[in-house]
Design a protein around this motif. Structure first.
Motif, PDB file in Angstrom:
ATOM      1  N   MET A 242       0.832  -1.204   0.000  1.00  0.00           N
ATOM      2  CA  MET A 242       0.000   0.000   0.000  1.00  0.00           C
ATOM      3  C   MET A 242       0.871   1.260   0.000  1.00  0.00           C
ATOM      4  N   GLY A 243       1.945   1.217   0.814  1.00  0.00           N
ATOM      5  CA  GLY A 243       2.849   2.363   0.879  1.00  0.00           C
ATOM      6  C   GLY A 243       3.559   2.602  -0.439  1.00  0.00           C
ATOM      7  N   ASN A 244       3.985   1.511  -1.099  1.00  0.00           N
ATOM      8  CA  ASN A 244       4.634   1.650  -2.403  1.00  0.00           C
ATOM      9  C   ASN A 244       3.681   2.244  -3.426  1.00  0.00           C
ATOM     10  N   LEU A 245       2.418   1.820  -3.379  1.00  0.00           N
ATOM     11  CA  LEU A 245       1.429   2.353  -4.315  1.00  0.00           C
ATOM     12  C   LEU A 245       1.211   3.843  -4.064  1.00  0.00           C
ATOM     13  N   ALA A 246       1.085   4.219  -2.789  1.00  0.00           N
ATOM     14  CA  ALA A 246       0.864   5.631  -2.453  1.00  0.00           C
ATOM     15  C   ALA A 246       2.034   6.486  -2.938  1.00  0.00           C
ATOM     16  N   GLN A 247       3.264   5.978  -2.768  1.00  0.00           N
ATOM     17  CA  GLN A 247       4.437   6.721  -3.234  1.00  0.00           C
ATOM     18  C   GLN A 247       4.416   6.901  -4.755  1.00  0.00           C
ATOM     19  N   LYS A 248       4.099   5.829  -5.472  1.00  0.00           N
ATOM     20  CA  LYS A 248       4.110   5.887  -6.937  1.00  0.00           C
ATOM     21  C   LYS A 248       3.007   6.798  -7.464  1.00  0.00           C
ATOM     22  N   VAL A 249       1.821   6.677  -6.891  1.00  0.00           N
ATOM     23  CA  VAL A 249       0.707   7.501  -7.364  1.00  0.00           C
ATOM     24  C   VAL A 249       1.003   8.982  -7.128  1.00  0.00           C
ATOM     25  N   PHE A 250       1.607   9.303  -5.974  1.00  0.00           N
ATOM     26  CA  PHE A 250       1.930  10.704  -5.710  1.00  0.00           C
ATOM     27  C   PHE A 250       2.973  11.208  -6.705  1.00  0.00           C
ATOM     28  N   ALA A 251       4.061  10.436  -6.890  1.00  0.00           N
ATOM     29  CA  ALA A 251       5.118  10.852  -7.819  1.00  0.00           C
ATOM     30  C   ALA A 251       4.561  11.014  -9.230  1.00  0.00           C
ATOM     31  N   ASP A 252       3.711  10.084  -9.646  1.00  0.00           N
ATOM     32  CA  ASP A 252       3.136  10.150 -10.994  1.00  0.00           C
ATOM     33  C   ASP A 252       2.170  11.320 -11.134  1.00  0.00           C
ATOM     34  N   SER A 253       1.464  11.648 -10.061  1.00  0.00           N
ATOM     35  CA  SER A 253       0.518  12.768 -10.122  1.00  0.00           C
ATOM     36  C   SER A 253       1.254  14.096 -10.293  1.00  0.00           C
ATOM     37  N   ILE A 254       2.408  14.239  -9.646  1.00  0.00           N
ATOM     38  CA  ILE A 254       3.211  15.452  -9.803  1.00  0.00           C
ATOM     39  C   ILE A 254       3.746  15.537 -11.231  1.00  0.00           C
ATOM     40  N   LYS A 255       4.168  14.392 -11.778  1.00  0.00           N
ATOM     41  CA  LYS A 255       4.631  14.357 -13.165  1.00  0.00           C
ATOM     42  C   LYS A 255       3.496  14.734 -14.106  1.00  0.00           C
ATOM     43  N   ALA A 256       2.298  14.236 -13.828  1.00  0.00           N
ATOM     44  CA  ALA A 256       1.127  14.571 -14.647  1.00  0.00           C
ATOM     45  C   ALA A 256       0.831  16.060 -14.579  1.00  0.00           C
ATOM     46  N   LEU A 257       0.998  16.659 -13.398  1.00  0.00           N
ATOM     47  CA  LEU A 257       0.757  18.098 -13.233  1.00  0.00           C
ATOM     48  C   LEU A 257       1.751  18.905 -14.053  1.00  0.00           C
ATOM     49  N   GLU A 258       2.998  18.463 -14.075  1.00  0.00           N
ATOM     50  CA  GLU A 258       4.032  19.190 -14.824  1.00  0.00           C
ATOM     51  C   GLU A 258       3.838  19.073 -16.324  1.00  0.00           C
ATOM     52  N   GLU A 259       3.468  17.866 -16.779  1.00  0.00           N
ATOM     53  CA  GLU A 259       3.362  17.628 -18.223  1.00  0.00           C
ATOM     54  C   GLU A 259       1.978  17.946 -18.781  1.00  0.00           C
ATOM     55  N   LYS A 260       0.956  17.915 -17.897  1.00  0.00           N
ATOM     56  CA  LYS A 260      -0.438  18.167 -18.312  1.00  0.00           C
ATOM     57  C   LYS A 260      -0.810  17.303 -19.522  1.00  0.00           C
ATOM     58  N   ASP A 261      -0.498  16.010 -19.395  1.00  0.00           N
ATOM     59  CA  ASP A 261      -0.812  15.006 -20.406  1.00  0.00           C
ATOM     60  C   ASP A 261      -2.075  14.270 -19.956  1.00  0.00           C
ATOM     61  N   THR A 262      -3.171  14.463 -20.671  1.00  0.00           N
ATOM     62  CA  THR A 262      -4.462  13.907 -20.254  1.00  0.00           C
ATOM     63  C   THR A 262      -4.431  12.386 -20.153  1.00  0.00           C
ATOM     64  N   LYS A 263      -3.858  11.710 -21.126  1.00  0.00           N
ATOM     65  CA  LYS A 263      -3.818  10.245 -21.105  1.00  0.00           C
ATOM     66  C   LYS A 263      -3.017   9.738 -19.912  1.00  0.00           C
ATOM     67  N   TYR A 264      -1.894  10.363 -19.664  1.00  0.00           N
ATOM     68  CA  TYR A 264      -1.058   9.960 -18.526  1.00  0.00           C
ATOM     69  C   TYR A 264      -1.792  10.219 -17.210  1.00  0.00           C
ATOM     70  N   SER A 265      -2.472  11.339 -17.130  1.00  0.00           N
ATOM     71  CA  SER A 265      -3.215  11.674 -15.911  1.00  0.00           C
ATOM     72  C   SER A 265      -4.308  10.648 -15.646  1.00  0.00           C
ATOM     73  N   ASN A 266      -4.998  10.211 -16.696  1.00  0.00           N
ATOM     74  CA  ASN A 266      -6.039   9.188 -16.528  1.00  0.00           C
ATOM     75  C   ASN A 266      -5.459   7.872 -16.036  1.00  0.00           C
ATOM     76  N   LYS A 267      -4.266   7.535 -16.501  1.00  0.00           N
ATOM     77  CA  LYS A 267      -3.600   6.316 -16.039  1.00  0.00           C
ATOM     78  C   LYS A 267      -3.311   6.397 -14.538  1.00  0.00           C
ATOM     79  N   VAL A 268      -2.900   7.590 -14.092  1.00  0.00           N
ATOM     80  CA  VAL A 268      -2.610   7.784 -12.669  1.00  0.00           C
ATOM     81  C   VAL A 268      -3.875   7.598 -11.840  1.00  0.00           C
ATOM     82  N   VAL A 269      -4.979   8.182 -12.290  1.00  0.00           N
ATOM     83  CA  VAL A 269      -6.253   8.062 -11.571  1.00  0.00           C
ATOM     84  C   VAL A 269      -6.678   6.599 -11.481  1.00  0.00           C
TER      85      VAL A 269
END
Length: 327
Positions: A242-269
């Motif tokens: 669970m902790g590993n998932l939380a870390q990855k989702v947070f890191a990926d969400s910040i990357k999605a915010l920087e790149e503003k890539d809709t497809k990538y953001s949906n994958k994170v969600v």
């Protein structure tokens, strides 16, 4: 129209006087995306400092008075005068000086007397633009998430206490970004300095920074629960997945915010929704899991971190749409 090709606009006399303008002064005209034209007297306004005076209430606690101080800091005050009619006690003076340095970025005590403490903002916004402040916040959260799971695995109480202290740094950057965004709404020149292209972006970033701050609070909460635990968590406990998932989702969400890539953001969600699978897995583990009063709170915080991170990814989709519409 004059001369067949030049348009002239007269200025309201009250506005001219309020800005302290004179004949021959330079104004700035800034075209906006909605076809409006913003007129700024920034050459005159740049030298003006917003000043606030706070009467310290003897009936309220020091924390209550500090919250009032924070409200003026967030409102963009450059000079804040704390005034006490009965004079500051030594402990009160120490409290305001210490808490200001610990919680507010760029604020320093420049003058003090028996009845007054004067604080001034020395922050140059160009030295810490919005994207850099957000990066600093996200890096702090990333390191805190990694260390809190290590503290849980090794039952490292010293590391857990350090994480609790680190959350203060997250709060400092949060308050700074709120101050920047509130000021940027009213000052297009400042908005440009911190990297805001359109005023509408301020709302999106305001929500994002609050979400990141809340994630920091949940990491701190996990650390506090670890300090209270008196049992070691088995290596096979699904809480680590669970902790590993939380870390990855947070890191990926910040990357999605920087790149503003809709497809990538949906994958994170969508990836964040896997948390429920680990919850089911842990419930089926039986003796391979840790059973303690604190573990339920830890798992709930990890779940909230994943959900908040998914919210950041969703916000990046919304902000991407706003950007595309403004082109």
């Amino acid at each position: 129209m004059t001369g067949g090709s030049t348009y002239i606009v007269s200025l309201p006399i009250k506005w001219v006087r309020d800005c302290g303008l004179n004949s021959g002064d330079t104004l700035t005209l800034i075209p906006q995306s909605d076809c409006t034209l913003l007129l700024s007297a920034d050459s005159k306004m740049d030298n003006r400092k917003q000043e606030s005076v706070i009467e310290i209430s003897q009936e309220d606690t020091l924390e209550d008075n500090f919250r009032v101080l924070v409200s003026h800091y967030l409102a963009g005050s450059d000079l804040i005068r704390l005034v006490s009619s009965k004079g500051f006690h030594a402990m009160d003076r120490k409290f305001f000086k210490d808490v200001t340095r610990q919680r507010l970025i760029g604020i320093e005590v420049i003058e003090e007397s028996r009845n007054e403490i004067v604080l001034q903002s020395l922050m140059n916004y160009q030295e810490l633009p919005l994207d850099k402040a957000l990066q600093n916040m996200s890096r702090l959260i990333t390191s805190m998430l990694e260390d809190v799971m290590l503290a849980l695995r090794e039952h490292d109480l010293e590391l857990a206490r350090d994480i609790v202290n680190r959350d203060n740094e997250v709060d400092r950057f949060y308050l700074l970004t709120v101050r920047q965004l509130k000021s940027a709404v009213e000052d297009p020149k400042l908005a440009e300095k911190i990297g805001i292209e359109r005023p509408r972006q301020c709302l999106g970033y305001r929500l994002v920074t609050k979400i990141i701050e809340r994630i920091g609070d949940h990491v701190e909460r996990i650390a506090r629960q670890i300090i209270l635990m008196d049992t070691v968590v088995p290596e096979k406990d699904a809480v680590f997945a669970m902790g590993n998932l939380a870390q990855k989702v947070f890191a990926d969400s910040i990357k999605a915010l920087e790149e503003k890539d809709t497809k990538y953001s949906n994958k994170v969600v969508n990836y964040a929704r896997k948390f429920e699978d680990y919850t089911i897995m842990r419930n089926e583990q039986g003796t391979s899991r840790c059973i303690s009063e604190q573990m339920g709170s830890i798992i709930e915080s990890l779940k909230r971190i994943s959900e908040y991170s998914a919210d950041i990814a969703e916000m990046s989709i919304n902000m991407s749409s706003e950007r595309d519409r403004g082109k």
